[in-house]
Motif scaffolding. Structure first.
Motif, PDB file in Angstrom:
ATOM      1  N   GLY A 159       0.812  -1.214   0.000  1.00  0.00           N
ATOM      2  CA  GLY A 159       0.000   0.000   0.000  1.00  0.00           C
ATOM      3  C   GLY A 159       0.844   1.261   0.000  1.00  0.00           C
ATOM      4  O   GLY A 159       0.566   2.218  -0.743  1.00  0.00           O
ATOM      5  N   PHE A 160       1.886   1.270   0.800  1.00  0.00           N
ATOM      6  CA  PHE A 160       2.753   2.445   0.866  1.00  0.00           C
ATOM      7  C   PHE A 160       3.437   2.686  -0.481  1.00  0.00           C
ATOM      8  O   PHE A 160       3.581   3.842  -0.907  1.00  0.00           O
ATOM      9  N   ASN A 161       3.818   1.643  -1.160  1.00  0.00           N
ATOM     10  CA  ASN A 161       4.556   1.777  -2.415  1.00  0.00           C
ATOM     11  C   ASN A 161       3.731   2.391  -3.540  1.00  0.00           C
ATOM     12  O   ASN A 161       4.299   2.880  -4.533  1.00  0.00           O
ATOM     13  N   ILE A 162       2.403   2.396  -3.412  1.00  0.00           N
ATOM     14  CA  ILE A 162       1.578   3.056  -4.428  1.00  0.00           C
ATOM     15  C   ILE A 162       0.966   4.354  -3.906  1.00  0.00           C
ATOM     16  O   ILE A 162       0.250   5.037  -4.630  1.00  0.00           O
ATOM     17  N   SER A 163       1.239   4.692  -2.654  1.00  0.00           N
ATOM     18  CA  SER A 163       0.657   5.899  -2.062  1.00  0.00           C
ATOM     19  C   SER A 163       1.404   7.141  -2.532  1.00  0.00           C
ATOM     20  O   SER A 163       2.566   7.079  -2.937  1.00  0.00           O
ATOM     21  N   GLN A 164       0.723   8.296  -2.431  1.00  0.00           N
ATOM     22  CA  GLN A 164       1.299   9.573  -2.864  1.00  0.00           C
ATOM     23  C   GLN A 164       1.294  10.626  -1.759  1.00  0.00           C
ATOM     24  O   GLN A 164       1.889  11.680  -1.920  1.00  0.00           O
ATOM     25  N   GLY A 165       0.639  10.360  -0.651  1.00  0.00           N
ATOM     26  CA  GLY A 165       0.432  11.375   0.370  1.00  0.00           C
ATOM     27  C   GLY A 165       1.676  11.768   1.141  1.00  0.00           C
ATOM     28  O   GLY A 165       2.601  10.972   1.299  1.00  0.00           O
ATOM     29  N   GLU A 166       1.672  13.007   1.647  1.00  0.00           N
ATOM     30  CA  GLU A 166       2.742  13.493   2.509  1.00  0.00           C
ATOM     31  C   GLU A 166       2.599  12.924   3.923  1.00  0.00           C
ATOM     32  O   GLU A 166       3.564  12.867   4.673  1.00  0.00           O
ATOM     33  N   ILE A 167       1.374  12.533   4.261  1.00  0.00           N
ATOM     34  CA  ILE A 167       1.074  11.918   5.549  1.00  0.00           C
ATOM     35  C   ILE A 167       0.348  10.607   5.270  1.00  0.00           C
ATOM     36  O   ILE A 167      -0.541  10.556   4.412  1.00  0.00           O
ATOM     37  N   ILE A 168       0.735   9.553   5.978  1.00  0.00           N
ATOM     38  CA  ILE A 168       0.104   8.241   5.786  1.00  0.00           C
ATOM     39  C   ILE A 168      -0.568   7.841   7.086  1.00  0.00           C
ATOM     40  O   ILE A 168       0.086   7.735   8.136  1.00  0.00           O
ATOM     41  N   CYS A 169      -1.872   7.632   7.029  1.00  0.00           N
ATOM     42  CA  CYS A 169      -2.664   7.255   8.196  1.00  0.00           C
ATOM     43  C   CYS A 169      -3.105   5.802   8.056  1.00  0.00           C
ATOM     44  O   CYS A 169      -3.690   5.420   7.034  1.00  0.00           O
ATOM     45  N   SER A 170      -2.853   5.022   9.078  1.00  0.00           N
ATOM     46  CA  SER A 170      -3.194   3.602   9.052  1.00  0.00           C
ATOM     47  C   SER A 170      -4.574   3.367   9.658  1.00  0.00           C
ATOM     48  O   SER A 170      -4.908   3.935  10.699  1.00  0.00           O
ATOM     49  N   LEU A 171      -5.361   2.523   8.988  1.00  0.00           N
ATOM     50  CA  LEU A 171      -6.687   2.161   9.489  1.00  0.00           C
ATOM     51  C   LEU A 171      -6.896   0.664   9.298  1.00  0.00           C
ATOM     52  O   LEU A 171      -6.908   0.173   8.176  1.00  0.00           O
ATOM     53  N   ASP A 172      -7.036  -0.052  10.407  1.00  0.00           N
ATOM     54  CA  ASP A 172      -7.319  -1.484  10.321  1.00  0.00           C
ATOM     55  C   ASP A 172      -8.744  -1.692   9.812  1.00  0.00           C
ATOM     56  O   ASP A 172      -9.658  -0.934  10.142  1.00  0.00           O
ATOM     57  N   ALA A 173      -8.932  -2.755   9.046  1.00  0.00           N
ATOM     58  CA  ALA A 173     -10.207  -2.977   8.370  1.00  0.00           C
ATOM     59  C   ALA A 173     -11.361  -3.292   9.314  1.00  0.00           C
ATOM     60  O   ALA A 173     -12.516  -3.252   8.900  1.00  0.00           O
ATOM     61  N   ASP A 174     -11.064  -3.617  10.570  1.00  0.00           N
ATOM     62  CA  ASP A 174     -12.137  -3.905  11.525  1.00  0.00           C
ATOM     63  C   ASP A 174     -12.358  -2.752  12.497  1.00  0.00           C
ATOM     64  O   ASP A 174     -13.119  -2.888  13.458  1.00  0.00           O
ATOM     65  N   ASP A 175     -11.729  -1.604  12.256  1.00  0.00           N
ATOM     66  CA  ASP A 175     -11.870  -0.453  13.141  1.00  0.00           C
ATOM     67  C   ASP A 175     -12.598   0.688  12.437  1.00  0.00           C
ATOM     68  O   ASP A 175     -12.898   0.607  11.244  1.00  0.00           O
ATOM     69  N   VAL A 176     -12.846   1.761  13.183  1.00  0.00           N
ATOM     70  CA  VAL A 176     -13.611   2.893  12.666  1.00  0.00           C
ATOM     71  C   VAL A 176     -12.959   4.192  13.122  1.00  0.00           C
ATOM     72  O   VAL A 176     -12.539   4.314  14.270  1.00  0.00           O
ATOM     73  N   TRP A 177     -12.869   5.153  12.206  1.00  0.00           N
ATOM     74  CA  TRP A 177     -12.385   6.483  12.562  1.00  0.00           C
ATOM     75  C   TRP A 177     -13.553   7.412  12.860  1.00  0.00           C
ATOM     76  O   TRP A 177     -14.631   7.295  12.260  1.00  0.00           O
ATOM     77  N   LEU A 178     -13.338   8.379  13.760  1.00  0.00           N
ATOM     78  CA  LEU A 178     -14.278   9.471  13.940  1.00  0.00           C
ATOM     79  C   LEU A 178     -14.024  10.517  12.852  1.00  0.00           C
ATOM     80  O   LEU A 178     -12.917  10.595  12.301  1.00  0.00           O
ATOM     81  N   PRO A 179     -15.026  11.331  12.504  1.00  0.00           N
ATOM     82  CA  PRO A 179     -14.926  12.188  11.306  1.00  0.00           C
ATOM     83  C   PRO A 179     -13.768  13.175  11.291  1.00  0.00           C
ATOM     84  O   PRO A 179     -13.268  13.517  10.216  1.00  0.00           O
ATOM     85  N   THR A 180     -13.320  13.661  12.457  1.00  0.00           N
ATOM     86  CA  THR A 180     -12.254  14.678  12.473  1.00  0.00           C
ATOM     87  C   THR A 180     -10.859  14.088  12.631  1.00  0.00           C
ATOM     88  O   THR A 180      -9.902  14.829  12.837  1.00  0.00           O
ATOM     89  N   LYS A 181     -10.736  12.770  12.543  1.00  0.00           N
ATOM     90  CA  LYS A 181      -9.447  12.102  12.749  1.00  0.00           C
ATOM     91  C   LYS A 181      -8.330  12.715  11.890  1.00  0.00           C
ATOM     92  O   LYS A 181      -7.301  13.172  12.410  1.00  0.00           O
ATOM     93  N   VAL A 182      -8.492  12.711  10.580  1.00  0.00           N
ATOM     94  CA  VAL A 182      -7.429  13.183   9.686  1.00  0.00           C
ATOM     95  C   VAL A 182      -7.209  14.686   9.862  1.00  0.00           C
ATOM     96  O   VAL A 182      -6.056  15.161   9.843  1.00  0.00           O
ATOM     97  N   GLU A 183      -8.271  15.428  10.059  1.00  0.00           N
ATOM     98  CA  GLU A 183      -8.143  16.869  10.288  1.00  0.00           C
ATOM     99  C   GLU A 183      -7.212  17.148  11.470  1.00  0.00           C
ATOM    100  O   GLU A 183      -6.317  18.010  11.393  1.00  0.00           O
ATOM    101  N   GLU A 184      -7.413  16.435  12.567  1.00  0.00           N
ATOM    102  CA  GLU A 184      -6.593  16.651  13.756  1.00  0.00           C
ATOM    103  C   GLU A 184      -5.146  16.223  13.526  1.00  0.00           C
ATOM    104  O   GLU A 184      -4.208  16.845  14.041  1.00  0.00           O
ATOM    105  N   VAL A 185      -4.945  15.159  12.774  1.00  0.00           N
ATOM    106  CA  VAL A 185      -3.584  14.707  12.469  1.00  0.00           C
ATOM    107  C   VAL A 185      -2.849  15.758  11.647  1.00  0.00           C
ATOM    108  O   VAL A 185      -1.682  16.090  11.925  1.00  0.00           O
ATOM    109  N   VAL A 186      -3.504  16.308  10.638  1.00  0.00           N
ATOM    110  CA  VAL A 186      -2.871  17.334   9.800  1.00  0.00           C
ATOM    111  C   VAL A 186      -2.538  18.570  10.631  1.00  0.00           C
ATOM    112  O   VAL A 186      -1.454  19.157  10.494  1.00  0.00           O
TER     113      VAL A 186
END
Length: 321
Positions: free
Chosen positions: A90-117
């Motif tokens: 996945g990383f080898n095809i990614s383009q982002g300056e920031i890489i956020c990991s999400l396990d397929a059985d978990d859930v993010w809250l809506p502001t997760k990426v906003e707060e990370v940035v």
């Protein structure tokens, strides 16, 4: 907390700097949960995002779930090789300056990426950003208190990590994000057996030696506890965790040497490892353990440290009865 597809989409977050963020979802036979994970990534308040879903040779209905999203995500199907190989792909095809990991059985809250940035912008030397998680059961019901229970870490902790045998209280991978600058230096993750099912320790152990660690003091992910990701027998869990610590420190020291970093860590100073040895009857020197307990750098309160040490001695007294 459950995802409702009928809710109004949250307002998108904008700022003067809009780095592309790559969401990396790795999946193996989590078709029952995968839709919730993808939907939570698509519902983020931050833009721009690329959502990469790597399926590691699933044999359930995962492919059908992934294909149903069409061009809203970037799918990658591969033969089963374990979590490390899935993250590498996945990383080898990614383009982002920031890489956020999400396990397929978990859930993010809506502001997760906003707060990370926001954290990355506020701390330009950061290489790893983390936040707290809230455990949920298979049905999404909240369970227990947020984790990690310690005060969040912000800054250069390389010397502290060296003194603690590489231990610092990082959360599950669904709460970990990395800068591409850091990942470009250390990827790919070794694909040996020790990282087949749990690959994030390689990155979390190395990160403090390459830059600052930045914690966000709120829950931004829901971490699902279920039979497929939880060892059922306590003694088996402890023995497996003990071996895992030993493998991780060996890999970390080899990697530090390879990257030309002079530090070397020792399990003699590793509080969770030594505590496990005590619980399994392999360590009986409570004076030594007490010293380690009082040295825990992630707990600033002396009464809290004293409470930890007293629990050790109370358990010892109980077992001697």
């Amino acid at each position: 907390m459950t995802m409702n597809n009928n809710q109004i989409a949250p307002k998108k977050f904008t700022c003067s700097k809009q780095p592309l963020v790559s969401v990396l979802i790795t999946n193996y036979n989590y078709g029952n949960y995968l839709k919730q994970a993808i939907d939570s990534a698509l519902s983020q308040t931050y833009f721009p995002l690329e959502i990469i879903v790597v399926d590691d040779g699933s044999t359930d209905n995962s492919r059908e779930v992934i294909v149903s999203y069409k061009d809203r995500i970037i799918p990658l199907f591969k033969e089963n090789g374990g979590q490390a190989s899935a993250i590498n792909a996945g990383f080898n095809i990614s383009q982002g300056e920031i890489i956020c990991s999400l396990d397929a059985d978990d859930v993010w809250l809506p502001t997760k990426v906003e707060e990370v940035v926001k954290a990355v912008i506020a701390y330009p030397k950061a290489v790893i950003i983390y936040h707290k998680v809230q455990n949920i059961d298979q049905l999404g019901k909240l369970s227990g208190k947020p984790w990690p229970p310690y005060k969040v870490i912000r800054g250069d902790i390389a010397s502290k990590v060296t003194r603690t045998g590489s231990w610092w209280p990082w959360p599950p991978s669904t709460a970990l994000s990395f800068t591409r600058t850091f990942l470009n230096k250390v990827m790919n993750i070794p694909e040996e057996e020790e990282f087949r099912f749990s690959a994030e320790p390689y990155l979390a152990d190395l990160a403090p030696f390459f830059g600052e660690v930045v914690g966000i003091d709120c829950v931004l992910s829901l971490f699902r506890i279920h039979g497929a990701n939880n060892w059922s027998h306590q003694v088996d869990r402890e023995k497996r965790a003990l071996k895992n610590h030993e493998l991780r420190v060996k890999v970390l020291n080899n990697a530090l040497k390879e990257f030309g970093i002079a530090q070397e860590v020792s399990l003699a100073d590793h509080w969770p490892y030594q505590l496990l040895r005590y619980q399994l009857g392999q360590e009986k020197n409570l004076f030594y353990l007490s010293q380690l307990g009082f040295k825990i750098p992630w707990i600033s309160s002396f009464p809290s440290k004293l409470k930890i040490v007293l629990k050790l001695w109370l358990r010892f007294c109980y077992l001697q009865q």
